[in-house]
Every structure is written in structure tokens, then in C-alpha cells.
Write a protein that holds these residues in place. Structure first.
Motif, PDB file in Angstrom:
ATOM      1  N   SER A 293      -7.989  -0.369   4.812  1.00 23.57           N
ATOM      2  CA  SER A 293      -7.899  -1.376   5.856  1.00 23.57           C
ATOM      3  C   SER A 293      -8.308  -2.725   5.282  1.00 23.57           C
ATOM      4  CB  SER A 293      -8.828  -1.015   7.008  1.00 23.57           C
ATOM      5  OG  SER A 293     -10.163  -1.256   6.639  1.00 23.57           O
TER       6      SER A 293
ATOM      7  N   GLU B 125      -4.300   2.985   0.161  1.00 20.59           N
ATOM      8  CA  GLU B 125      -4.300   2.515   1.550  1.00 20.59           C
ATOM      9  C   GLU B 125      -5.726   2.199   1.968  1.00 20.59           C
ATOM     10  OE1 GLU B 125      -1.912   2.089   3.665  1.00 20.59           O
ATOM     11  OE2 GLU B 125      -0.255   3.476   3.281  1.00 20.59           O
TER      12      GLU B 125
ATOM     13  N   ALA C 169       0.840  -1.195   0.000  1.00 23.14           N
ATOM     14  CA  ALA C 169       0.000   0.000   0.000  1.00 23.14           C
ATOM     15  C   ALA C 169       0.875   1.244   0.000  1.00 23.14           C
ATOM     16  CB  ALA C 169      -0.909   0.003   1.222  1.00 23.14           C
ATOM     17  N   GLY C 170       0.502   2.242  -0.782  1.00 24.32           N
ATOM     18  CA  GLY C 170       1.260   3.478  -0.862  1.00 24.32           C
ATOM     19  C   GLY C 170       2.332   3.452  -1.922  1.00 24.32           C
TER      20      GLY C 170
END
Lengths: 127, 127
Positions: A80, A78, A32-33
Motif C-alpha cells: 500500500s 504489492e 506492482a505485480g
DNA sequence: ATCGGTGTATCGGTCCTATAATACACTGAA
DNA sequence: TTCAGTGTATTATAGGACCGATACACCGAT
């Protein structure tokens, strides 16, 4: 990451590209990112047109998998694990709805489908 | 029997026609051995081209649902319930295989699908 | 301010599918 | 035999999906 791309495959290039990114994210190869290859860079590497890469990235962006930042690049979103799981569930339900429609059009019932599902996946079913 | 045909629908006319016949057969509205509307007759009734009706009937014939007799008409095929059931099972497995491919391409797993199946149909699932 | 990187937008060509148009061939009854 | 009904085959047209080409707009470092 894109070694399986095949221009002669019947499935569209942009879908193949999107699929590669999805599995890369799922497997953690792409965190992520992190930035995806640039539109031009990937197009040059695969010897295809930038617009085709764009179409793949736009699909991914529409699903919330990545974010395209004008002038900067395309980045893995990003989210969860919970949200991602929810997103998968939504898409899965959509696929199932389409399956049920297709089946109904051919006179195939839910019981036929659940049996076939069991045969193809090994997942057992009961009513 | 063909009241739901809609030329503006995204699903092809010939598929809509075939679907109508399938449900008519399944519901008993069209008994085995009975004749379907003639290619020209149905085309005139629906105000579409005969070739489109032909394509629908050919699909049905390929699946063994009907038999086209040159110069006579198109008739609902006599098949034992057992054979028909087997045919449905084959088609159901084909649909499930396609579903699994689509899902894999989007990073959706068998567990996501089985849960979605349960939600959409009310059929419970266990491993 | 400029430049090399990035994504964005729009157009056109190619291919495939769905549908239409038209001519053909078979069947059964008068 | 003839004719009106039936399915069959071939070709043409419209539309959409896919992909390429090209010009545009944004961002960050120099």
C-alpha cells in the motif's frame, strides 16, 4: 529503463541497477505485480555477469521493493502507498542518523546542517 | 583525549583520531597554537603505526585545523571564529549534497528527509 | 518426464583502502 | 657538530568490495 547504466562509473553496477528499478517503480513505469527483467536476460542486455544483477535484485528484495520467486522471476512487490511511505520514512531517518554521526565526527552541529540543507534544497528552517 | 579509539571499529583509525582532535579543539581542550601529540608519541601510546597518525594529521591539516611543521611538531591552527564558521558551512553543504545523492538513489525525496531531520533533531521545518 | 525458463550458491580474481614497515629530511638545543 | 626529537616519503601487506564464472535447484509448459 536501464539506459543510464555505466560500467565506468565509480558507483557499483548493482547499485545503479537497483536505483533504475526504484525510479521505474516510483514513476509507475513498473507497476506492482509486474515482472522485472530476468537475471540472465538483463545480464545479457547489459553485457555483465548475472551475479551482479542478482546482487541488485537481492538489495531490492531486502528493502521489500521486489520479491524473488525461485524458478519464476522477480516481481514488483504489492504494498500500500501508506506502507511504502512508512518504509521511505524509516530509511530517511537512517540516512539522517548517519549524517548526524558524520557531522559530529567533524565538529559540525545541527544548526550548520540545517542551514546547509536550506541552501541546497531551498527548504526553509526554523527552530 | 584519545580514549575512544577502537581498532576493531569499522571506521578507520585515522578518522577516529582526526575526530578526537576536532572535538578536542571544539571543546577548548586543545587551544589554538598548542601542540598535538607527536606522530611517534601518539602512535606508541595507541600501539599503532606512525603512518596512521600521519594520515589523520594530514587530513586535519588539509582542512586547515592544524599545521604540521617539519622537525617541530603539529600545532592547532589559529583561525578567526568567522573563518572557522565558514569552513564548517562548506563542509556541511558537502555532507548535505552527499545525503541528497544517496537519498535520490533510493527514491527518497527532500520532503522525506526534512521530516526525518525534524524527528531526529527536534528542529522544525516549513516550506 | 523433459526442457527451457527462472533464481541460488559458491568460488576466484581484481582493484582499492587502511594499515604497517622502513628509510629519509628537517629543527633546535647541547 | 651532533643528537634526539620532529614530520615526510615510499613501498609492502591485509582485508574488503565488486564482479565474473560456473554449477546447482526450482517452476511451469509440453
Amino acid at each position: 529503463m536501464f539506459s543510464s547504466i555505466d560500467p565506468r562509473s565509480p558507483v557499483p553496477l548493482y547499485e545503479q541497477i537497483a536505483a533504475c528499478v526504484r525510479v521505474a517503480v516510483a514513476s509507475g513505469e513498473l507497476a506492482a505485480g509486474e515482472a522485472l527483467p530476468s537475471v540472465r536476460g538483463l545480464a545479457r542486455e547489459l553485457r555483465i555477469n548475472p551475479a551482479t544483477v542478482v546482487q541488485a535484485y537481492r538489495d531490492l528484495a531486502a528493502d521489500g521493493f521486489v520479491e524473488m520467486r525461485h524458478g519464476q522471476g522477480t516481481f514488483v512487490q504489492e504494498v500500500s502507498p501508506l506502507l511504502r511511505r512508512e518504509e521511505r520514512a524509516v530509511q530517511a531517518r537512517e540516512l539522517i542518523r548517519r549524517l548526524l554521526e558524520d557531522a559530529a565526527r567533524r565538529g559540525i552541529g545541527v544548526d550548520d546542517l540545517s542551514r546547509a540543507f536550506q541552501v541546497e534544497t531551498g527548504v526553509e528552517i526554523r527552530e
